[in-house]
Design a protein around this motif. Structure first.
Motif, PDB file in Angstrom:
ATOM      1  N   PRO A 194      39.831  32.152  37.138  1.00 25.61           N
ATOM      2  CA  PRO A 194      41.046  32.937  36.853  1.00 25.61           C
ATOM      3  C   PRO A 194      40.839  34.436  37.053  1.00 25.61           C
ATOM      4  CG  PRO A 194      40.764  31.213  35.225  1.00 25.61           C
ATOM      5  CD  PRO A 194      39.532  31.176  36.071  1.00 25.61           C
ATOM      6  N   ALA A 195      39.665  34.955  36.630  1.00 27.40           N
ATOM      7  CA  ALA A 195      39.389  36.384  36.785  1.00 27.40           C
ATOM      8  C   ALA A 195      39.300  36.755  38.255  1.00 27.40           C
ATOM      9  CB  ALA A 195      38.095  36.756  36.061  1.00 27.40           C
TER      10      ALA A 195
ATOM     11  N   LEU B 141      42.709  36.850  39.854  1.00 29.41           N
ATOM     12  CA  LEU B 141      43.450  38.066  39.508  1.00 29.41           C
ATOM     13  C   LEU B 141      42.934  39.251  40.323  1.00 29.41           C
ATOM     14  CD1 LEU B 141      45.597  39.446  37.813  1.00 29.41           C
ATOM     15  CD2 LEU B 141      43.871  39.792  36.016  1.00 29.41           C
TER      16      LEU B 141
ATOM     17  N   ALA C 225      50.874  43.779  36.315  1.00 32.81           N
ATOM     18  CA  ALA C 225      50.859  42.788  35.229  1.00 32.81           C
ATOM     19  C   ALA C 225      52.207  42.099  35.101  1.00 32.81           C
ATOM     20  CB  ALA C 225      50.474  43.464  33.914  1.00 32.81           C
TER      21      ALA C 225
ATOM     22  N   ALA D  29      49.006  37.511  32.643  1.00 32.19           N
ATOM     23  CA  ALA D  29      48.082  38.632  32.840  1.00 32.19           C
ATOM     24  C   ALA D  29      48.613  39.850  32.097  1.00 32.19           C
ATOM     25  CB  ALA D  29      47.932  38.952  34.319  1.00 32.19           C
ATOM     26  N   THR D  30      47.744  40.457  31.302  1.00 33.60           N
ATOM     27  CA  THR D  30      48.136  41.655  30.570  1.00 33.60           C
ATOM     28  C   THR D  30      47.767  42.895  31.377  1.00 33.60           C
ATOM     29  OG1 THR D  30      46.017  41.873  29.435  1.00 33.60           O
ATOM     30  CG2 THR D  30      47.683  40.438  28.419  1.00 33.60           C
ATOM     31  N   GLU D  31      48.265  44.035  30.909  1.00 34.96           N
ATOM     32  CA  GLU D  31      47.913  45.294  31.578  1.00 34.96           C
ATOM     33  C   GLU D  31      46.405  45.537  31.513  1.00 34.96           C
ATOM     34  OE1 GLU D  31      48.960  50.054  31.185  1.00 34.96           O
ATOM     35  OE2 GLU D  31      50.381  48.566  30.402  1.00 34.96           O
ATOM     36  N   SER D  32      45.787  45.146  30.391  1.00 34.76           N
ATOM     37  CA  SER D  32      44.329  45.286  30.248  1.00 34.76           C
ATOM     38  C   SER D  32      43.590  44.412  31.252  1.00 34.76           C
ATOM     39  CB  SER D  32      43.895  44.926  28.823  1.00 34.76           C
ATOM     40  OG  SER D  32      44.463  45.819  27.888  1.00 34.76           O
ATOM     41  N   ASP D  33      44.107  43.192  31.474  1.00 36.49           N
ATOM     42  CA  ASP D  33      43.488  42.291  32.453  1.00 36.49           C
ATOM     43  C   ASP D  33      43.531  42.922  33.855  1.00 36.49           C
ATOM     44  OD1 ASP D  33      43.051  40.364  30.505  1.00 36.49           O
ATOM     45  OD2 ASP D  33      44.967  39.363  30.895  1.00 36.49           O
ATOM     46  N   VAL D  34      44.678  43.484  34.189  1.00 39.25           N
ATOM     47  CA  VAL D  34      44.835  44.109  35.507  1.00 39.25           C
ATOM     48  C   VAL D  34      43.924  45.324  35.625  1.00 39.25           C
ATOM     49  CG1 VAL D  34      46.431  45.328  37.030  1.00 39.25           C
ATOM     50  CG2 VAL D  34      47.184  43.264  35.820  1.00 39.25           C
TER      51      VAL D  34
ATOM     52  N   ALA E 121      41.106  45.764  34.154  1.00 37.99           N
ATOM     53  CA  ALA E 121      39.740  45.261  34.327  1.00 37.99           C
ATOM     54  C   ALA E 121      39.524  44.791  35.765  1.00 37.99           C
ATOM     55  CB  ALA E 121      39.479  44.116  33.345  1.00 37.99           C
ATOM     56  N   ALA E 122      40.538  44.161  36.344  1.00 36.74           N
ATOM     57  CA  ALA E 122      40.439  43.713  37.735  1.00 36.74           C
ATOM     58  C   ALA E 122      40.308  44.905  38.683  1.00 36.74           C
ATOM     59  CB  ALA E 122      41.656  42.871  38.105  1.00 36.74           C
TER      60      ALA E 122
END
Length: 219
Positions: free
Chosen positions: A10-11, A14, A35, A41-46, A48-49
């Motif tokens: 998943p990571a 993204l 996001a 997907a959260t803004e934090s996930d994006v 981090a990507a």
């Protein structure tokens, strides 16, 4: 034995998706915009990507980097390849043709070998400026002089002309009607360039036998 690659995590999915968005976007993109386009997907996930992409590009041998502009992000070229990129666009801009240049080039392509007075008779304006630009762009060349009073220079197209328009030979030029439609659309519905004056048929891409070819060569 060839190693097969399994499905992305998943990571990784993204990261790949964020990379594609940054590549495709015409302007810098904020993480929250990305996001909003991905379920789960959260803004934090994006964010981090994006950080993962920045590290990948920074450590890799490629010519791209992730650049932050006013809180948003975009793909940009690395400074060390900037000179090559600038030279590419300078060269590309030199080969762009104005409508007037395109008209002049069309007349030369369909009527070559042709002189300046003959071009002017068809266009109705002095083609000297456009002709100078076409010579600089290596789209046309001097073939020799016409054996008439004044011995005016004769002009024809070059191999660069064929490459620029994706032609294999001059006989692959579109019909006059097709070209006039294209030029009319480009210039907002102008009158047909050739009207009832049809160009001489192109039996061969070689100039006529009485045209000396000792003036210029294709680049």
């Amino acid at each position: 034995m060839t190693e097969t690659t399994g499905p992305l995590s998943p990571a990784s999915e993204l990261i790949a998706a964020v990379e594609a968005v940054l590549f495709a976007a015409a302007e810098p993109v904020h993480p929250k915009e990305i996001a909003a386009a991905f379920t789960g997907a959260t803004e934090s996930d994006v964010a981090a990507a994006i950080d993962a992409l920045r590290l990948r590009y920074a450590d890799g041998p490629g010519g791209l980097t992730v650049e932050q502009v006013a809180g948003a992000f975009r793909l940009a070229t690395k400074p060390e390849v900037g000179a090559v990129v600038r030279q590419f666009f300078r060269q590309r801009n030199r080969t762009r043709l104005s409508p007037a240049g395109l008209e002049t080039l069309a007349i030369i392509a369909y009527r070559q070998p042709i002189t300046v007075p003959e071009i002017q008779a068809m266009r109705g304006v002095d083609p000297s400026g456009s002709l100078k630009s076409l010579l600089e762009k290596s789209m046309v060349r001097i073939l020799g002089r016409k054996k008439v009073v004044g011995n005016p220079l004769l002009y024809g197209t070059t191999k660069q002309f064929l490459v620029h328009f994706g032609l294999n030979r001059l006989e692959d030029l579109p019909s006059i009607e097709e070209f006039d439609q294209f030029l009319g659309a480009l210039q907002g519905g102008q009158e047909p360039l050739f009207n009832d004056v049809m160009p001489e048929p192109l039996a061969s891409s070689e100039p006529e036998a009485d045209v000396p070819l000792d003036v210029a060569e294709d680049e």
